[in-house]
Design an enzyme around this catalytic site. Structure first.
Site, PDB file in Angstrom:
ATOM      1  N   ASP A 233     -16.651  16.511  -4.068  1.00 31.50           N
ATOM      2  CA  ASP A 233     -15.318  16.182  -4.589  1.00 31.50           C
ATOM      3  C   ASP A 233     -14.339  17.333  -4.385  1.00 31.50           C
ATOM      4  OD1 ASP A 233     -17.044  17.557  -6.446  1.00 31.50           O
ATOM      5  OD2 ASP A 233     -15.514  17.272  -7.989  1.00 31.50           O
TER       6      ASP A 233
ATOM      7  N   ARG B  75     -11.615  15.490   7.387  1.00 35.61           N
ATOM      8  CA  ARG B  75     -12.254  15.350   6.063  1.00 35.61           C
ATOM      9  C   ARG B  75     -12.968  14.008   5.990  1.00 35.61           C
ATOM     10  NH1 ARG B  75      -7.313  17.295   4.574  1.00 35.61           N
ATOM     11  NH2 ARG B  75      -6.662  15.304   3.702  1.00 35.61           N
TER      12      ARG B  75
ATOM     13  N   LYS C 136     -16.100  13.266 -13.272  1.00 32.21           N
ATOM     14  CA  LYS C 136     -16.304  14.693 -13.550  1.00 32.21           C
ATOM     15  C   LYS C 136     -14.983  15.346 -13.911  1.00 32.21           C
ATOM     16  CE  LYS C 136     -16.176  18.415 -10.716  1.00 32.21           C
ATOM     17  NZ  LYS C 136     -16.463  19.233  -9.517  1.00 32.21           N
TER      18      LYS C 136
ATOM     19  N   GLU D  73     -17.988  19.336 -17.809  1.00 33.78           N
ATOM     20  CA  GLU D  73     -18.315  20.589 -17.110  1.00 33.78           C
ATOM     21  C   GLU D  73     -17.499  21.768 -17.628  1.00 33.78           C
ATOM     22  OE1 GLU D  73     -17.646  20.585 -12.845  1.00 33.78           O
ATOM     23  OE2 GLU D  73     -18.588  22.534 -12.615  1.00 33.78           O
TER      24      GLU D  73
ATOM     25  N   GLU E  15     -17.499  25.233 -16.954  1.00 33.47           N
ATOM     26  CA  GLU E  15     -18.136  26.232 -16.068  1.00 33.47           C
ATOM     27  C   GLU E  15     -17.747  27.645 -16.476  1.00 33.47           C
ATOM     28  OE1 GLU E  15     -17.510  25.878 -11.793  1.00 33.47           O
ATOM     29  OE2 GLU E  15     -18.492  27.815 -11.443  1.00 33.47           O
TER      30      GLU E  15
ATOM     31  N   LYS F 136     -22.560  19.144 -17.286  1.00 33.47           N
ATOM     32  CA  LYS F 136     -22.737  19.910 -16.043  1.00 33.47           C
ATOM     33  C   LYS F 136     -22.449  21.360 -16.382  1.00 33.47           C
ATOM     34  CE  LYS F 136     -21.227  20.228 -11.259  1.00 33.47           C
ATOM     35  NZ  LYS F 136     -21.034  19.416 -10.054  1.00 33.47           N
TER      36      LYS F 136
ATOM     37  N   SER G  64     -26.406  19.185  -9.643  1.00 36.57           N
ATOM     38  CA  SER G  64     -25.189  18.525  -9.174  1.00 36.57           C
ATOM     39  C   SER G  64     -24.453  19.577  -8.346  1.00 36.57           C
ATOM     40  CB  SER G  64     -24.329  18.049 -10.350  1.00 36.57           C
ATOM     41  OG  SER G  64     -23.105  17.540  -9.854  1.00 36.57           O
TER      42      SER G  64
ATOM     43  N   TYR H 254     -11.803  24.438  -7.481  1.00 34.27           N
ATOM     44  CA  TYR H 254     -12.529  23.347  -6.862  1.00 34.27           C
ATOM     45  C   TYR H 254     -11.602  22.362  -6.225  1.00 34.27           C
ATOM     46  CZ  TYR H 254     -16.912  21.194  -5.809  1.00 34.27           C
ATOM     47  OH  TYR H 254     -18.006  20.732  -5.140  1.00 34.27           O
TER      48      TYR H 254
HETATM   49  P1  13P Z   1     -20.825  24.262  -6.843  1.00 34.84           P
HETATM   50  O1  13P Z   1     -22.218  23.705  -6.863  1.00 34.84           O
HETATM   51  O2  13P Z   1     -20.343  24.597  -5.467  1.00 34.84           O
HETATM   52  O3  13P Z   1     -20.640  25.374  -7.821  1.00 34.84           O
HETATM   53  O4  13P Z   1     -19.845  23.118  -7.318  1.00 34.84           O
HETATM   54  C1  13P Z   1     -20.250  22.096  -8.101  1.00 34.84           C
HETATM   55  C2  13P Z   1     -19.099  21.462  -8.779  1.00 34.84           C
HETATM   56  O5  13P Z   1     -18.975  20.261  -8.788  1.00 34.84           O
HETATM   57  C3  13P Z   1     -18.110  22.317  -9.464  1.00 34.84           C
HETATM   58  O6  13P Z   1     -17.218  21.524 -10.187  1.00 34.84           O
END
Ligand code: 13P
Length: 364
Positions: A34, A56, A147, A188, A190, A230, A301, A364
């Site tokens: 994504d 793409r 996500k 997620e 992160e 995630k 993922s 991202y």
């Molecule tokens: P990476 O596995 O490259 O960290 O990315 C996963 C993802 O979906 C981040 O939002």
């Protein structure tokens, strides 16, 4: 906080649980494909390919038309908006191509990060305004999960209480809007690996962030059995002189999750966060073998750690397509084994298997 509310109607609970359980099927994980237009542009530039709409599309066609055996390792694929409405050169929509292999189509619904005013370079994530309408449309168009990525940064004074609270709340609001549209949310938060912090600092920050996100999801009445987290693995910062063994990463990660996530959660899928393909597989394997009790499926993922060797093998050339698809099949199969704790480190090579995939301040 009021306790006067209704659980979601039983048919909605059943539908969400069924999707989430399919995504978390034993030995299966999720392909994160994504990347936004600009992020995909960086990946294509790395292998000398121009960032055009058609390139793409060609690249996503390569991923999604990989031989159906890949469906033994992948339960879902996360797409960027444009891919949901793209098709193969023969005109078959990507959503149909994926579904025909038993891979559930998913969609990234956040619209990226923006700065938090007067903070130390901290961010929140946007995209709530028209989320309900977009989710309803994506569901109609074949996407059954979504996500949303929030980003937290480890520095001396961060993540701040503001960043933790704000990101927890926006994730909870997103998750509840998805569930109302019969879409399983992948939540997620992160924690970036940027920085020189050690393993225990990453563990403590992960626990603090996950605890806040769980509380916010409770407050927003999110239905746990139809929800997936995630998360980052717990590792030392990218610039830390202290390296951790796979067993140390596994124990710190499992401990952080066990201390914070409810057993009712449908499952956990890790992001790769700049680890090499092989490290991401070895760490997932160690997490699944970690002593103690983890009540949820723990799977992958991955974005970068599933695609680095594929992109390198492809290089934009049609004649390399099969070789590139073979890289996806073998790395996804390695991660499938790791999701069961059955991977033998080093068993699967790949063109970029050992290459670090770290990107500073990753977008991202
Ligand atoms: P990476 O596995 O490259 O960290 O990315 C996963 C993802 O979906 C981040 O939002």
């Amino acid at each position: 906080m009021t306790t006067y509310f209704h659980y979601p109607p039983q048919p909605l609970q059943d539908e969400l649980k069924k999707i989430a359980d399919s995504l978390m099927a034993p030995g299966k994980g999720i392909l994160a494909a994504d990347e936004s237009v600009s992020t995909m542009g960086k990946r294509l530039a790395d292998v000398g390919v121009e960032n055009s709409d058609e390139n793409r599309r060609r690249y996503r066609e390569l991923l999604f038309t990989t031989n159906s055996t890949v469906g033994n390792s992948l339960s879902g694929a996360i797409m960027f908006h444009e891919s949901v409405y793209q098709a193969t050169a023969d005109g078959v929509p990507f959503t149909q191509v994926l579904a025909s292999k038993g891979i559930i189509p998913g969609i990234k619904v956040d619209s990226g990060t923006v700065p938090l005013f007067c903070s130390e370079d901290e961010v929140t994530t946007q995209g709530l305004d028209d989320l309900a309408q977009r989710c309803a449309r994506y569901k109609r168009d074949g996407c059954h999960f979504a996500k949303w990525r929030c980003v937290l940064k480890v520095k001396r004074n961060t993540p701040s209480p503001l960043a933790i609270a704000e990101n927890a709340n926006v994730l909870a609001r997103y998750a509840s809007v998805c569930q109302a549209s019969r879409i399983v949310p992948i939540v997620e938060p992160e924690i970036l690996t940027d920085g020189g912090h050690d393993l225990s600092r990453c563990q403590k920050v992960s626990e603090a962030v996950l605890a806040a996100v769980v509380k916010a999801l409770h407050d927003h009445h999110v239905y746990w059995e139809g929800c997936i987290f995630k998360v980052n693995m717990v590792t030392p910062g990218q610039a830390s002189p202290m390296k951790a063994t796979p067993d140390q990463v596994a124990m710190a990660t499992a401990t952080a999750l066990r201390r914070t996530l409810p057993p009712a959660l449908a499952g956990v899928a890790f992001l790769s966060g700049g680890q090499s393909e092989e490290d991401a597989t070895v760490h997932l394997n160690a997490i699944n073998k970690c002593p103690g009790r983890s009540p949820w499926p723990l799977t992958f993922s991955y974005g970068r750690a599933l695609q680095a060797s594929v992109l390198r093998a492809w290089g934009g050339r049609d004649e390399n397509k099969m070789q590139a698809q073979m890289e996806l099949i073998t790395r996804a199969a390695a991660n499938s084994q790791a999701a069961r704790g059955l991977y033998t480190p080093g068993a699967v090579a790949g063109g970029a298997a050992g290459q670090g995939l770290y990107v500073a301040n990753h977008q991202y």
